[in-house]
Motif scaffolding. Structure first.
Motif, PDB file in Angstrom:
ATOM      1  N   TRP A 324     -17.547 -87.730  -5.552  1.00 28.05           N
ATOM      2  CA  TRP A 324     -16.263 -88.175  -5.017  1.00 28.05           C
ATOM      3  C   TRP A 324     -15.216 -88.339  -6.133  1.00 28.05           C
ATOM      4  N   ARG A 325     -15.411 -87.678  -7.220  1.00 27.49           N
ATOM      5  CA  ARG A 325     -14.498 -87.865  -8.349  1.00 27.49           C
ATOM      6  C   ARG A 325     -13.083 -87.389  -8.022  1.00 27.49           C
ATOM      7  N   ASP A 326     -12.947 -86.421  -7.126  1.00 27.72           N
ATOM      8  CA  ASP A 326     -11.625 -85.915  -6.757  1.00 27.72           C
ATOM      9  C   ASP A 326     -11.202 -86.401  -5.374  1.00 27.72           C
ATOM     10  N   TYR A 327     -11.808 -87.439  -4.909  1.00 23.73           N
ATOM     11  CA  TYR A 327     -11.537 -87.909  -3.550  1.00 23.73           C
ATOM     12  C   TYR A 327     -10.183 -88.600  -3.470  1.00 23.73           C
ATOM     13  N   VAL A 328      -9.440 -88.316  -2.406  1.00 28.19           N
ATOM     14  CA  VAL A 328      -8.163 -88.962  -2.125  1.00 28.19           C
ATOM     15  C   VAL A 328      -8.245 -89.510  -0.702  1.00 28.19           C
ATOM     16  N   ALA A 329      -8.059 -90.799  -0.546  1.00 25.46           N
ATOM     17  CA  ALA A 329      -8.170 -91.438   0.756  1.00 25.46           C
ATOM     18  C   ALA A 329      -7.079 -90.932   1.690  1.00 25.46           C
ATOM     19  N   PRO A 330      -7.384 -90.768   2.987  1.00 26.63           N
ATOM     20  CA  PRO A 330      -6.352 -90.289   3.926  1.00 26.63           C
ATOM     21  C   PRO A 330      -5.147 -91.212   4.015  1.00 26.63           C
ATOM     22  N   THR A 331      -5.366 -92.497   3.778  1.00 29.02           N
ATOM     23  CA  THR A 331      -4.265 -93.466   3.878  1.00 29.02           C
ATOM     24  C   THR A 331      -3.876 -94.003   2.509  1.00 29.02           C
ATOM     25  N   ALA A 332      -4.062 -93.183   1.486  1.00 29.86           N
ATOM     26  CA  ALA A 332      -3.775 -93.665   0.129  1.00 29.86           C
ATOM     27  C   ALA A 332      -2.294 -93.933  -0.077  1.00 29.86           C
ATOM     28  N   ASN A 333      -1.443 -93.211   0.637  1.00 29.02           N
ATOM     29  CA  ASN A 333      -0.002 -93.356   0.436  1.00 29.02           C
ATOM     30  C   ASN A 333       0.622 -94.438   1.314  1.00 29.02           C
ATOM     31  N   LEU A 334      -0.175 -95.127   2.107  1.00 31.25           N
ATOM     32  CA  LEU A 334       0.339 -96.152   2.995  1.00 31.25           C
ATOM     33  C   LEU A 334       0.207 -97.532   2.364  1.00 31.25           C
ATOM     34  N   ASP A 335       1.180 -98.378   2.647  1.00 30.51           N
ATOM     35  CA  ASP A 335       1.067 -99.769   2.228  1.00 30.51           C
ATOM     36  C   ASP A 335       0.048-100.487   3.106  1.00 30.51           C
ATOM     37  N   GLN A 336      -0.418-101.631   2.616  1.00 34.49           N
ATOM     38  CA  GLN A 336      -1.424-102.375   3.352  1.00 34.49           C
ATOM     39  C   GLN A 336      -0.889-102.837   4.706  1.00 34.49           C
ATOM     40  N   LYS A 337       0.397-103.187   4.760  1.00 32.25           N
ATOM     41  CA  LYS A 337       0.968-103.642   6.025  1.00 32.25           C
ATOM     42  C   LYS A 337       1.072-102.510   7.040  1.00 32.25           C
ATOM     43  N   VAL A 413      -2.455-105.701  20.493  1.00 38.27           N
ATOM     44  CA  VAL A 413      -3.641-104.984  20.031  1.00 38.27           C
ATOM     45  C   VAL A 413      -3.644-104.935  18.504  1.00 38.27           C
ATOM     46  N   ASN A 414      -4.822-104.745  17.944  1.00 47.08           N
ATOM     47  CA  ASN A 414      -4.989-104.542  16.498  1.00 47.08           C
ATOM     48  C   ASN A 414      -5.053-103.045  16.218  1.00 47.08           C
ATOM     49  N   VAL A 415      -4.240-102.596  15.292  1.00 47.58           N
ATOM     50  CA  VAL A 415      -4.166-101.179  14.938  1.00 47.58           C
ATOM     51  C   VAL A 415      -4.602-101.022  13.487  1.00 47.58           C
ATOM     52  N   SER A 416      -5.614-100.184  13.265  1.00 44.60           N
ATOM     53  CA  SER A 416      -6.101 -99.875  11.921  1.00 44.60           C
ATOM     54  C   SER A 416      -5.989 -98.370  11.716  1.00 44.60           C
ATOM     55  N   VAL A 417      -5.061 -97.955  10.883  1.00 42.69           N
ATOM     56  CA  VAL A 417      -4.794 -96.529  10.676  1.00 42.69           C
ATOM     57  C   VAL A 417      -5.951 -95.910   9.890  1.00 42.69           C
ATOM     58  N   ASP A 418      -6.526 -94.847  10.445  1.00 45.75           N
ATOM     59  CA  ASP A 418      -7.631 -94.133   9.791  1.00 45.75           C
ATOM     60  C   ASP A 418      -7.130 -92.950   8.966  1.00 45.75           C
ATOM     61  N   TYR A 419      -6.191 -92.198   9.495  1.00 48.91           N
ATOM     62  CA  TYR A 419      -5.662 -91.042   8.763  1.00 48.91           C
ATOM     63  C   TYR A 419      -4.365 -90.604   9.439  1.00 48.91           C
ATOM     64  N   ILE A 420      -3.609 -89.811   8.718  1.00 47.48           N
ATOM     65  CA  ILE A 420      -2.368 -89.238   9.242  1.00 47.48           C
ATOM     66  C   ILE A 420      -2.508 -87.724   9.208  1.00 47.48           C
ATOM     67  N   ARG A 421      -2.474 -87.127  10.368  1.00 44.68           N
ATOM     68  CA  ARG A 421      -2.607 -85.677  10.447  1.00 44.68           C
ATOM     69  C   ARG A 421      -1.225 -85.057  10.283  1.00 44.68           C
ATOM     70  N   PRO A 422      -1.059 -84.188   9.295  1.00 38.85           N
ATOM     71  CA  PRO A 422       0.272 -83.591   9.053  1.00 38.85           C
ATOM     72  C   PRO A 422       0.676 -82.668  10.189  1.00 38.85           C
ATOM     73  N   ALA A 423       1.954 -82.391  10.230  1.00 41.69           N
ATOM     74  CA  ALA A 423       2.486 -81.498  11.258  1.00 41.69           C
ATOM     75  C   ALA A 423       1.940 -80.085  11.064  1.00 41.69           C
ATOM     76  N   SER A 424       1.719 -79.398  12.178  1.00 46.94           N
ATOM     77  CA  SER A 424       1.179 -78.038  12.138  1.00 46.94           C
ATOM     78  C   SER A 424       2.122 -77.113  12.890  1.00 46.94           C
ATOM     79  N   SER A 425       2.196 -75.882  12.426  1.00 48.09           N
ATOM     80  CA  SER A 425       3.050 -74.886  13.074  1.00 48.09           C
ATOM     81  C   SER A 425       2.297 -74.233  14.220  1.00 48.09           C
ATOM     82  N   ALA A 426       3.032 -73.645  15.110  1.00 52.66           N
ATOM     83  CA  ALA A 426       2.442 -73.025  16.292  1.00 52.66           C
ATOM     84  C   ALA A 426       1.760 -71.718  15.936  1.00 52.66           C
TER      85      ALA A 426
END
Length: 807
Positions: A324-337, A413-426
């Motif tokens: 996992w040396r090159d691992y980047v978390a899906p929510t690495a760019n999100l603040d804790q809040k 409700v409690n919301v815990s973000v797991d990942y953000i799926r980027p936009a995709s083209s058709a």
């Protein structure tokens, strides 16, 4: 037999150098593999053969490439010798000296347990236990050889090991190299721990184990994980990154150790299991050190808790260890809040998407992680003229939407973000998607996605092994889907899919006019607000009538919003968005009771609400009258003022209703308790009365019995009482007694006085001397028992008078 070559002469070579290492593996009773200390990778290894001794060789399986070859069994006492060395040396530090090296590279020498040559000599210990013998033909020309000869003679005289009586066939193992039915074999063990010895490590997560005591050699894959492997390319094994390190990690902890294995499943003839060692679980250790990753297809059979494996993998990811040396978390760019927050559910878009209102007042769309809503299967273009309505035409879509609506609308409700799926083209087959925020939504500790899947209203997405964008509770989702499939729920049911035939009369004036009389006769009915066009224009779904209508609030009109007219974009009126949002927060997707329909608005097909207005929406509020006076904010201020004035009274009334409801519940409970007490008291009274009645009956029976006994006694005594009375009156002799109904009584004069009847001592044969058989004067004699009955002595005076008359 494994034997050693003759070492060189003592004086022909320099003294051997003492070397140290750690025993990695015991090949046989006279051969071991020693490794060095790891420095930046797996350490070097050397095979050392014990010189001057020989021990039985172990069984060997024939090579698959040689069909004519046969498996060779153990030689007698070969396996006990191996076990002796395994238990004594595995993992221990030893020192050794190389005495001789063959041209083929095999090294022979002496091995000592410990850091120097003062420790235990392994060859001497084997010979002393009778598990090895001196090499034939060797002469005792040095102290070491003399010591081996002495120890061998002692073992022979003590009949130890190979020198004991018998051929040693009981030490030969019956090895089983394969299983006819692996699945049946695994099921027969019922996931109970089995004692085993790890004989070989193929890679970090695959081992070869010897199951005891039946000597099954099986290959076991660790459940739930996969380590980097060795790929064969051009007759050579090419390791994947960290494959050698993972293999050494497992070897240094399990190879030739006594362990317990829980065989959990069999997948494509591969046995899955968990290895238990006193020092820890190797599966969790491999994950925690970054040598392995979790695999979805086998983690479901892991019996020690899949959450532990996910937590260990998460630990390695956060520290970026090894693989996992090159691992980047899906929510690495999100603040804790932004990763975890609470929000209010405002709308359910479909079976996997909701709209929530944040604390800041903004609205955000949240997609449930790792699940797929119901969708059409096969060709969906059979009726091209008919417009597709996904909510009603897709099987189980309406049930899934209703499940979420009833559970979530208006709730926090409690919301815990797991990942953000980027936009995709058709593409040709897949439409374009905007950026999606995928999260785990829970309410009251219940995962909404898991609840949906467990009821068969959604399915779980499958990912590539290297795709880390998935739900944090992915294993729970897979388990819920397995339960739904097993129980045949929802999408997995074999029953016919539910069909929803909903008539949409919104926007059609003619249909609305035809349907209006039915609504007027039905009066008030339940409805669900499906859509809000503006502050006073709604679309309602009537479940009882199974139709969709456009409903307009009677008496008011809110500002119109922006509309796209063909060839022209019409701007919205002031405060139209505020009015629409206000109505949405009150009634959207909530159960309401529309008032009596008043009529049809021409041109739009909308049904006007009557005097009743629109009730419900989760709050006892009516959409206030909104008027736009010269573009000012008078309407909004009137709405706010009305809410401020009315809301406290409404809340007070609600509080009173709740109090009375609770008081009614307590009164009902008290009445039920009182009723139960009286019922119990009546039961005890009935029981007491039954007991009293039984006692009196028993007493009456005993009284009747006593009276019968008394009567019987009186009947038995009556003749004797009459006779006694006669005797008291006139007296009687023995002869007279015969005339009074006692003919069976005779007067015997044997040993008697001839004057009369016997006296009181008749039982003795005669009366006392000088008594002449008379009863003393003035005495009252009782009946005297005899062999024939009772004699009643006559009075003395009567007896004398009779005697004189006879004379």
């Amino acid at each position: 037999m494994a034997s050693a070559a003759n070492p060189g002469q003592p004086g022909s070579a320099p003294p051997p150098v003492v070397q140290r290492g750690i025993v990695k593996m015991v090949l046989s009773g006279c051969a071991i593999i020693v490794r060095g200390q790891p420095r930046g990778g797996p350490p070097p290894e050397r095979q050392i053969n014990l010189s001057n001794i020989r021990a039985g060789s172990l069984a060997r399986r024939a090579a698959p490439s040689q069909p004519e070859a046969r498996d060779s069994p153990d030689e007698p006492w070969g396996f006990p010798a191996r076990e002796f060395l395994r238990k004594k040396l595995i993992g221990k530090e030893v020192c050794f000296t190389v005495e001789y090296k063959t041209p083929q590279g095999r090294e022979y020498g002496m091995v000592y347990l410990g850091k120097d040559t003062s420790g235990e000599n392994i060859a001497e210990s084997l010979v002393a236990e009778g598990l090895a013998s001196r090499r034939e033909g060797i002469r005792a020309n040095n102290p070491e050889q003399s010591r081996l000869a002495e120890l061998e003679e002692q073992a022979r005289s003590a009949k130890k090991g190979m020198w004991s009586e018998g051929s040693g066939s009981h030490t030969v193992r019956d090895l089983k190299y394969s299983l006819e039915n692996p699945r049946h074999f695994v099921d027969s063990l019922h996931q109970k721990p089995v004692n085993a010895i790890i004989e070989h490590v193929r890679d970090g997560s695959v081992v070869r184990a010897l199951l005891l005591p039946d000597f099954y050699l099986v290959t076991v894959m660790l459940s739930g994980i996969k380590c980097p492997t060795f790929k064969r390319e051009a007759d050579a094994e090419v390791p994947e990154p960290f494959a050698a390190e993972a293999k050494f990690f497992t070897e240094s902890r399990l190879l030739q150790r006594d362990v317990q294995i829980v065989l959990e499943s069999c997948h494509n003839q591969n046995i899955l299991g968990t290895i238990l060692h006193p020092n820890g679980n190797i599966t969790e250790l491999l994950l925690r050190e970054g040598f392995a990753r979790c695999v979805d297809w086998s983690i479901a059979v892991y019996t020690r808790g899949a959450d532990k494996l996910r937590a260990a993998e998460r630990f390695a990811k956060e520290r970026k260890l090894r693989i996992w040396r090159d691992y980047v978390a899906p929510t690495a760019n999100l603040d804790q809040k932004d990763k975890q927050f609470m929000a209010k559910v405002m709308q359910v878009l479909n079976a996997d998407a909701i709209v929530v209102k944040l604390n800041s007042g903004d609205h955000k769309t949240i997609h449930l992680s790792s699940i797929r809503p119901p969708r059409l299967e096969g060709d969906s273009s059979q009726d091209k003229n008919r417009k597709l309505r996904p909510l009603y035409d897709i099987p189980y879509m309406f049930e899934a939407r209703e499940f979420l609506r009833k559970k979530l609308i208006g709730k926090k409700v409690n919301v815990s973000v797991d990942y953000i799926r980027p936009a995709s083209s058709a593409t040709e087959t897949v439409p374009a998607f905007s950026e999606r925020t995928c999260a785990t939504v829970s309410i009251g500790g219940i995962n909404i996605a898991e609840a949906l899947v467990s009821k068969g209203l959604a399915t779980v997405l499958r990912y590539r092994q290297d795709d880390d964008q998935r739900s944090a509770h992915y294993d729970e989702l897979l388990a819920a889907e397995a339960r739904a499939i097993k129980n045949g729920k929802g999408l997995h049911s074999k029953k016919e899919v539910p069909i929803h035939r909903v008539a949409d009369i919104s926007g059609d004036t003619q249909k609305a006019k035809q349907f209006l009389p039915f609504l007027q006769r039905a009066g008030r009915s339940e409805a669900v607000v499906e859509y809000v066009f503006s502050g006073s224009r709604l679309k309602l779904f009537l479940p009882k009538e199974t139709c969709l209508i456009t409903f307009l609030l009677a008496g008011i009109e809110c500002p119109r919003g922006a509309r796209n007219v063909p060839g022209l974009a019409q701007e919205g009126e002031p405060f139209s968005e505020e009015a629409t949002l206000f109505t949405k927060e009150l009634v959207l997707q909530r159960e309401v009771r529309p008032g009596d329909p008043g009529g049809i608005r021409g041109g739009s097909g909308g049904i006007w609400g009557g005097s009743g207005g629109l009730e419900g929406g989760g709050r006892d509020a009516v959409v206030a009258v909104d008027a736009v006076v010269g573009g000012s904010r008078c309407g909004l201020w009137i709405q706010v003022w009305l809410q401020i004035q009315v809301l406290p009274w409404v809340q007070m009334w609600q509080t009173q209703v709740q109090v009375w409801t609770r008081m009614q519940a307590w009164i009902q409970l008290w009445l039920q308790i009182q009723l139960w007490v009286w019922i119990q008291l009546w039961v005890w009274i009935q029981l007491w009365l039954q007991i009293q009645l039984w006692v009196w009956i028993q007493l009456w029976v005993w009284i009747q019995l006593w009276l019968q006994i008394q009567l019987w006694l009186q009947i038995q005594q009556w003749p004797w009482i009459q006779l006694w009375q006669q005797l008291q009156a006139g007296g009687a002799s023995c002869g007279d007694m015969g005339t009074q109904g006692h003919e069976d009584v005779e007067c015997w004069d044997t040993g008697m006085n001839a004057v009369g009847c016997p006296g009181p001592f008749l039982a003795a044969g005669r009366g006392p001397r000088g008594s002449h058989g008379r009863v003393p004067a003035g005495s009252r004699s009782l009946p005297t028992p005899t062999a024939l009955g009772y004699f009643y002595p006559a009075a003395p005076a009567a007896a004398d008078s009779r005697a004189r008359s006879r004379r």
